[in-house]
Design a protein around this motif. Sequence first.
Motif, PDB file in Angstrom:
ATOM      1  N   TYR A  68       0.845  -1.203   0.000  1.00 29.16           N
ATOM      2  CA  TYR A  68       0.000   0.000   0.000  1.00 29.16           C
ATOM      3  C   TYR A  68       0.876   1.247   0.000  1.00 29.16           C
ATOM      4  N   LEU A  69       1.861   1.280   0.894  1.00 28.33           N
ATOM      5  CA  LEU A  69       2.720   2.454   0.999  1.00 28.33           C
ATOM      6  C   LEU A  69       3.606   2.618  -0.222  1.00 28.33           C
ATOM      7  N   ASN A  70       4.050   1.527  -0.824  1.00 28.93           N
ATOM      8  CA  ASN A  70       4.845   1.614  -2.044  1.00 28.93           C
ATOM      9  C   ASN A  70       3.997   2.167  -3.194  1.00 28.93           C
ATOM     10  N   PHE A  71       2.741   1.759  -3.254  1.00 24.53           N
ATOM     11  CA  PHE A  71       1.836   2.294  -4.268  1.00 24.53           C
ATOM     12  C   PHE A  71       1.707   3.802  -4.081  1.00 24.53           C
ATOM     13  N   LEU A  72       1.514   4.235  -2.849  1.00 24.55           N
ATOM     14  CA  LEU A  72       1.413   5.653  -2.531  1.00 24.55           C
ATOM     15  C   LEU A  72       2.687   6.393  -2.922  1.00 24.55           C
ATOM     16  N   ARG A  73       3.830   5.798  -2.630  1.00 21.07           N
ATOM     17  CA  ARG A  73       5.114   6.427  -2.928  1.00 21.07           C
ATOM     18  C   ARG A  73       5.322   6.565  -4.432  1.00 21.07           C
ATOM     19  N   GLN A  74       4.936   5.550  -5.178  1.00 18.52           N
ATOM     20  CA  GLN A  74       5.191   5.529  -6.616  1.00 18.52           C
ATOM     21  C   GLN A  74       4.142   6.287  -7.427  1.00 18.52           C
ATOM     22  N   LYS A  75       2.910   6.350  -6.909  1.00 23.61           N
ATOM     23  CA  LYS A  75       1.826   6.961  -7.700  1.00 23.61           C
ATOM     24  C   LYS A  75       1.014   7.939  -6.858  1.00 23.61           C
ATOM     25  N   PRO A  76       1.650   8.958  -6.320  1.00 24.94           N
ATOM     26  CA  PRO A  76       0.928   9.890  -5.443  1.00 24.94           C
ATOM     27  C   PRO A  76      -0.194  10.639  -6.144  1.00 24.94           C
ATOM     28  N   GLU A  77       0.023  11.016  -7.421  1.00 24.82           N
ATOM     29  CA  GLU A  77      -1.017  11.757  -8.139  1.00 24.82           C
ATOM     30  C   GLU A  77      -2.257  10.888  -8.342  1.00 24.82           C
ATOM     31  N   LEU A  78      -2.036   9.629  -8.716  1.00 27.09           N
ATOM     32  CA  LEU A  78      -3.158   8.715  -8.916  1.00 27.09           C
ATOM     33  C   LEU A  78      -3.872   8.446  -7.600  1.00 27.09           C
ATOM     34  N   TYR A  79      -3.106   8.244  -6.527  1.00 28.59           N
ATOM     35  CA  TYR A  79      -3.708   7.981  -5.216  1.00 28.59           C
ATOM     36  C   TYR A  79      -4.614   9.140  -4.799  1.00 28.59           C
ATOM     37  N   GLU A  80      -4.145  10.367  -4.958  1.00 28.36           N
ATOM     38  CA  GLU A  80      -4.970  11.521  -4.590  1.00 28.36           C
ATOM     39  C   GLU A  80      -6.230  11.591  -5.436  1.00 28.36           C
ATOM     40  N   LEU A  81      -6.091  11.321  -6.728  1.00 29.17           N
ATOM     41  CA  LEU A  81      -7.253  11.343  -7.610  1.00 29.17           C
ATOM     42  C   LEU A  81      -8.265  10.280  -7.200  1.00 29.17           C
ATOM     43  N   MET A  82      -7.780   9.100  -6.833  1.00 27.05           N
ATOM     44  CA  MET A  82      -8.664   8.005  -6.431  1.00 27.05           C
ATOM     45  C   MET A  82      -9.557   8.412  -5.267  1.00 27.05           C
ATOM     46  N   TYR A  83      -8.963   9.015  -4.247  1.00 27.36           N
ATOM     47  CA  TYR A  83      -9.749   9.347  -3.066  1.00 27.36           C
ATOM     48  C   TYR A  83     -10.583  10.611  -3.245  1.00 27.36           C
ATOM     49  N   GLU A  84     -10.162  11.489  -4.136  1.00 22.79           N
ATOM     50  CA  GLU A  84     -11.020  12.621  -4.460  1.00 22.79           C
ATOM     51  C   GLU A  84     -12.286  12.127  -5.152  1.00 22.79           C
ATOM     52  N   ALA A  85     -12.113  11.162  -6.065  1.00 22.44           N
ATOM     53  CA  ALA A  85     -13.280  10.594  -6.745  1.00 22.44           C
ATOM     54  C   ALA A  85     -14.176   9.857  -5.759  1.00 22.44           C
ATOM     55  N   LEU A  86     -13.565   9.132  -4.810  1.00 24.77           N
ATOM     56  CA  LEU A  86     -14.355   8.413  -3.811  1.00 24.77           C
ATOM     57  C   LEU A  86     -15.122   9.384  -2.927  1.00 24.77           C
ATOM     58  N   ASP A  87     -14.448  10.428  -2.481  1.00 25.88           N
ATOM     59  CA  ASP A  87     -15.081  11.382  -1.580  1.00 25.88           C
ATOM     60  C   ASP A  87     -16.162  12.204  -2.264  1.00 25.88           C
ATOM     61  N   GLY A  88     -16.100  12.262  -3.595  1.00 26.07           N
ATOM     62  CA  GLY A  88     -17.161  12.962  -4.319  1.00 26.07           C
ATOM     63  C   GLY A  88     -18.503  12.284  -4.135  1.00 26.07           C
ATOM     64  N   GLY A  89     -18.471  10.968  -3.904  1.00 27.84           N
ATOM     65  CA  GLY A  89     -19.677  10.235  -3.543  1.00 27.84           C
ATOM     66  C   GLY A  89     -20.707  10.071  -4.628  1.00 27.84           C
ATOM     67  N   ARG A  90     -20.323  10.290  -5.874  1.00 25.41           N
ATOM     68  CA  ARG A  90     -21.323  10.238  -6.946  1.00 25.41           C
ATOM     69  C   ARG A  90     -21.183   9.008  -7.840  1.00 25.41           C
ATOM     70  N   ARG A  91     -20.205   8.167  -7.564  1.00 24.91           N
ATOM     71  CA  ARG A  91     -19.978   7.017  -8.447  1.00 24.91           C
ATOM     72  C   ARG A  91     -19.899   5.736  -7.621  1.00 24.91           C
ATOM     73  N   ALA A  92     -20.872   4.868  -7.832  1.00 23.60           N
ATOM     74  CA  ALA A  92     -20.901   3.607  -7.100  1.00 23.60           C
ATOM     75  C   ALA A  92     -19.731   2.720  -7.488  1.00 23.60           C
ATOM     76  N   ASP A  93     -19.267   2.800  -8.756  1.00 24.80           N
ATOM     77  CA  ASP A  93     -18.184   1.919  -9.183  1.00 24.80           C
ATOM     78  C   ASP A  93     -16.863   2.266  -8.491  1.00 24.80           C
ATOM     79  N   VAL A  94     -16.664   3.544  -8.175  1.00 26.62           N
ATOM     80  CA  VAL A  94     -15.451   3.930  -7.448  1.00 26.62           C
ATOM     81  C   VAL A  94     -15.510   3.374  -6.022  1.00 26.62           C
ATOM     82  N   ALA A  95     -16.660   3.510  -5.376  1.00 29.27           N
ATOM     83  CA  ALA A  95     -16.821   2.991  -4.021  1.00 29.27           C
ATOM     84  C   ALA A  95     -16.647   1.476  -3.992  1.00 29.27           C
ATOM     85  N   GLU A  96     -17.163   0.792  -4.992  1.00 30.11           N
ATOM     86  CA  GLU A  96     -17.027  -0.665  -5.052  1.00 30.11           C
ATOM     87  C   GLU A  96     -15.568  -1.074  -5.247  1.00 30.11           C
TER      88      GLU A  96
END
Length: 208
Positions: free
Chosen positions: A107-135
């Motif tokens: 998990y931490l290596n993923f965060l270290r290697q892909k910080p931009e993607l990780y931030e985008l992932m959780y921004e999309a999740l926190d938006g709360g409008r897409r069930a597929d992201v939550a799943e």
Amino acid sequence: MARTGAAVTSTAILERRRTYHVGNVRSQLLAAAREILHEQGRAGLSLRAIADRGGVAPGTVYYHYADKAALLGGLAVDGFRQLAEVMRQAYETRGEASGLRSTGLAYLNFLRQKPELYELMYEALDGGRRADVAEAEAEACAVSRAAIVEDFVGRHSPEMAEKIAEAIWAWGRGIAAVALSRAEPGAGPEDETLEAAVLGLGALIAGR
């Protein structure tokens, strides 16, 4: 050097155009978006730039994604699936390491290697409008939870082991937020920040 990089990029685009009719266009677009995100950050993620990098006409993007938000949501889903897979592989090849350590380091290596993607992932999740992201996030969490429960089920009831695993998943997101806030813009978190977090969690769990 710049010319060499441009030549490589142009070659990749031409190859995607050649495989457009027989390939998976959604996959091509997501791959293009991942590359741009990694190279240029969020600012470079225009639909035109993604279409050009993916080797398709701009109008083709709208055939597969209603708008930029939909494409970024697809990128977030893909990111969570990547995270789930790297944790699964780490657990399956862990050797003597615990489930917590193997999946946690993945998990931490993923965060270290892909910080931009990780931030985008959780921004999309926190938006709360897409069930597929939550799943997709839930699927990644399930991989971590299963590995950690295996560590604690002998010392705690199954219910408590589940709660510990959920708490550790939440901890992971918390330390990621702290680590990213301390990192240079566009860069991954510093190793020292992550190592301190891992040591601290280990001490808490061990009761030291």
